[in-house]
Scaffold this active site. Structure first.
Site, PDB file in Angstrom:
ATOM      1  N   SER A  25      19.607 -13.330   0.843  1.00 36.28           N
ATOM      2  CA  SER A  25      20.716 -12.591   1.449  1.00 36.28           C
ATOM      3  C   SER A  25      20.353 -11.117   1.521  1.00 36.28           C
ATOM      4  CB  SER A  25      22.000 -12.768   0.629  1.00 36.28           C
ATOM      5  OG  SER A  25      23.032 -11.938   1.125  1.00 36.28           O
ATOM      6  N   GLY A  69      15.774  -4.458  -2.559  1.00 40.15           N
ATOM      7  CA  GLY A  69      15.433  -3.873  -1.270  1.00 40.15           C
ATOM      8  C   GLY A  69      16.499  -4.146  -0.229  1.00 40.15           C
ATOM      9  N   CYS A  96      12.622  -4.377   9.639  1.00 38.47           N
ATOM     10  CA  CYS A  96      14.057  -4.330   9.342  1.00 38.47           C
ATOM     11  C   CYS A  96      14.669  -3.027   9.854  1.00 38.47           C
ATOM     12  CB  CYS A  96      14.275  -4.454   7.834  1.00 38.47           C
ATOM     13  SG  CYS A  96      16.006  -4.576   7.356  1.00 38.47           S
ATOM     14  N   ASP A 105      10.932  -5.631  -3.024  1.00 36.94           N
ATOM     15  CA  ASP A 105      10.817  -6.327  -1.744  1.00 36.94           C
ATOM     16  C   ASP A 105      10.995  -5.362  -0.578  1.00 36.94           C
ATOM     17  OD1 ASP A 105      10.917  -8.087   0.392  1.00 36.94           O
ATOM     18  OD2 ASP A 105      12.999  -8.664   0.018  1.00 36.94           O
ATOM     19  N   GLY A 139       5.267  -8.019   6.256  1.00 37.01           N
ATOM     20  CA  GLY A 139       4.379  -7.541   7.308  1.00 37.01           C
ATOM     21  C   GLY A 139       2.938  -7.391   6.873  1.00 37.01           C
ATOM     22  N   ARG A 166      21.363 -15.104   6.240  1.00 38.51           N
ATOM     23  CA  ARG A 166      20.947 -13.948   5.444  1.00 38.51           C
ATOM     24  C   ARG A 166      21.801 -12.730   5.751  1.00 38.51           C
ATOM     25  NH1 ARG A 166      17.074 -11.518   2.500  1.00 38.51           N
ATOM     26  NH2 ARG A 166      16.445  -9.408   3.070  1.00 38.51           N
ATOM     27  N   GLN A 192      19.507  -6.888  13.014  1.00 35.97           N
ATOM     28  CA  GLN A 192      19.135  -6.030  11.895  1.00 35.97           C
ATOM     29  C   GLN A 192      17.624  -6.097  11.656  1.00 35.97           C
ATOM     30  OE1 GLN A 192      21.709  -5.846   8.409  1.00 35.97           O
ATOM     31  NE2 GLN A 192      23.231  -7.118   9.451  1.00 35.97           N
ATOM     32  N   GLY A 209      -3.089  14.438   2.082  1.00 34.46           N
ATOM     33  CA  GLY A 209      -3.605  13.209   1.486  1.00 34.46           C
ATOM     34  C   GLY A 209      -4.041  12.168   2.492  1.00 34.46           C
ATOM     35  N   GLY A 210      -3.790  12.410   3.775  1.00 31.43           N
ATOM     36  CA  GLY A 210      -4.225  11.487   4.809  1.00 31.43           C
ATOM     37  C   GLY A 210      -5.602  11.839   5.329  1.00 31.43           C
TER      38      GLY A 210
END
Length: 536
Positions: free
Chosen positions: A284, A333, A340, A373, A397, A451, A463, A523-524
């Site tokens: 859910s 989460g 999402c 999550d 993902g 969900r 969603q 930092g990238g």
């Protein structure tokens, strides 16, 4: 004291003593970091862990961590119950790598139960429920069974049932090149059998099997009736997958599956339990509901040996209600997943780092493990989720692009190999009719609508989104890469285990630093062009 020109320096051997003169240690402790009045809601990209002292190799780091009160994984990684992420193939290979896969429920109850059975039958110690056939079973039927279950080597008994007199075994070699599909297996089966007597322990049985050079070892009672089996292929798997997540008694792979909280989900769960399910996740987007609380209590009463994970939750108040109902684990989460859009559309949710810390620190007081999550895009995010108190992390993902996911592979417009991926709140997922058998009432049985509490809606509000992710190769390479990265990160922090990490975060030994937008840019990668290979 040393003098260099006009400068006077302290003796270098006193550096550790001088360090004690500083009132504050470098960085922030976890409470200062997660003070939402000062920092607001944080995501994984908003902070870093500061390095500690390395006094051990990365190979010395252990990743054992509980997913429920009773079940511990050797690799704290979980695949999400999404219909483009986890079916039996993903669940099998996640378990072989020490994690666990949660089989989605956007399908019929029978289809989901079949997937659970395939996971449970894949690797066994003693196979207590082997597929048994009779003398009259045809070669064609035996080949169909091999195709269905993914393995061969079927014991033949007088009645075709376990507990009946063993008369032979049909192996892959016996039927592989047989063209007469109507021929009974009694004409091709092996009757000169090597067996072991009931009461033999697994170590002794494995030794007999290894010495016999056979593929299967039937276990029989004093009357010659079949009681169980062990398989040579499982010995091989034990060598190749030493971290595999298995039950303590049967040595079968641990299997988890998701269900909703509707009345008909009780019948679905009964079929899953009958198939051998170990963990059920109540799926859910907002777990603090009367439906989930009632379902938790019902499951704990009807199936006391089944571990129940509730969720999703992002606040202590939500978590408290589910803990009071009796959950064995929590899933944290809301709106942080890559597919999402709940936070955008519903304006409800919470930044993931803040959610994980607040819920897991509360749940830890009751011994309830938590799954972080959503929002996991790389190894660093896994480390941060665990550092904030989660026992495991769930990925959708990040795993959807692997070979073992059920998503469709195709070539993108840019010429890259990708796999289809969709959020369970997407219109595509909510309109899928597989769960309802394709009937006009399929929406009521759909996992996506369940969900997001949309089963009876005349207009579906999305969603989630549908799209594609880059192909990542096999789980059998990608998950070991994630685990190796996690070990090296813990080594950098000076931690030898996840338990030590949690303890040292709590007592302030592990320190953190907020990252400004410029710090994140720093930092990238800052190059004109580059190639990013994740592992080799």
């Amino acid at each position: 004291m040393a003098v260099n020109g006009n400068n006077t320096f302290l003796d270098h051997t006193s550096a550790m003593e001088v360090l004690k003169e500083y009132e504050r240690r470098d960085g922030l402790d976890i409470r200062d970091l997660m003070d939402s009045k000062l920092q607001g809601g944080l995501t994984y990209n908003d902070f870093l862990l500061l390095p500690g002292y390395i006094g051990f190799p990365a190979s010395a780091v252990t990743l054992d961590s509980p997913i429920t009160k009773r079940i511990t994984l050797k690799t704290p990684l979980v695949s999400s119950p999404m219909d483009t992420v986890t079916e039996h193939e993903m669940a099998i290979h996640m378990a072989l790598q020490g994690g666990v896969g949660v089989i989605h429920h956007n399908c019929s109850p029978d289809e989901q139960a079949d997937m659970v059975r395939k996971v449970k039958r894949y690797e066994n110690g003693f196979i207590l429920d082997p597929v048994v056939i009779t003398r009259d079973t045809t070669v064609g039927e035996a080949k169909a069974l091999k195709e269905k279950w993914g393995f061969g080597g079927f014991p033949v008994t007088e009645s075709g049932n376990l507990g009946s007199k063993l008369v032979g075994i049909v192996t892959n070699r016996d039927i592989q090149f047989e063209t007469d599909l109507d021929k009974p297996v009694s004409e091709v089966m092996v009757t000169d059998l090597i067996t072991a007597t009931a009461g033999v322990n697994l170590l002794e049985a494995n030794k007999i099997l290894a010495e016999s050079k056979k593929g299967k070892l039937p276990i029989i009672d004093k009357e010659g009736n079949l009681v169980s089996m062990i398989s040579r292929s499982d010995l091989t798997k034990n060598l190749h997958f030493p971290l595999a997540s298995k039950t303590k008694d049967s040595k079968q792979l641990i299997c988890a599956a998701a269900i909703g909280t509707r009345p008909e989900d009780k019948d679905r769960l009964a079929k899953l339990v009958d198939a051998g399910l170990d963990i059920v996740i109540l799926d859910s987007s907002q777990g603090n509901s009367m439906y989930q609380i009632e379902m938790i209590k019902w499951i704990k009463k009807e199936f006391p040996d089944l571990d129940v994970i509730g969720g999703n939750v992002v606040t202590r108040e939500q978590a408290a209600a589910l803990i009071a109902a009796g959950v064995d684990g929590l899933r944290i989460g809301m709106g942080s997943g890559s597919a999402c859009i709940t936070q955008e559309v519903m304006a409800v949710g919470r930044p993931q780092a803040t959610a994980v810390y607040n819920v897991s620190s509360f749940a830890a007081r009751f011994g309830v493990p938590c799954i972080a999550d959503g929002g996991i895009q790389n190894v660093g995010h896994i480390v941060k989720g665990l550092a904030l108190g989660a026992s495991t992390v769930m990925m959708g993902g990040l795993l959807a692009g692997t070979t073992e996911s059920p998503g469709t592979s195709f070539v993108s417009r840019e010429g890259k190999l990708v796999k289809a991926y969709r959020g369970m709140g997407s219109i595509d997922a909510m309109q899928d009719k597989k769960a309802g058998g394709g009937g006009k009432d399929a929406q009521k049985s759909n996992a996506g609508t369940a969900r997001y509490f949309s089963e009876g809606d005349s207009i579906l509000v999305a969603q989630g989104v549908s799209g594609a992710v880059a192909h990542r190769g096999s789980i059998n390479k990608f998950v070991p890469y994630l685990a190796a990265g996690l070990k090296h990160s813990l080594q950098d922090c000076g931690m030898t285990s996840l338990q030590e990490l949690h303890e040292c975060v709590e007592n302030g030994t592990v320190r953190f630093e907020i990252r400004t937008a410029s710090a994140q840019l720093e930092g990238g990668v800052n190059m004109e062009s580059y190639e990013k290979k994740l592992y080799a």
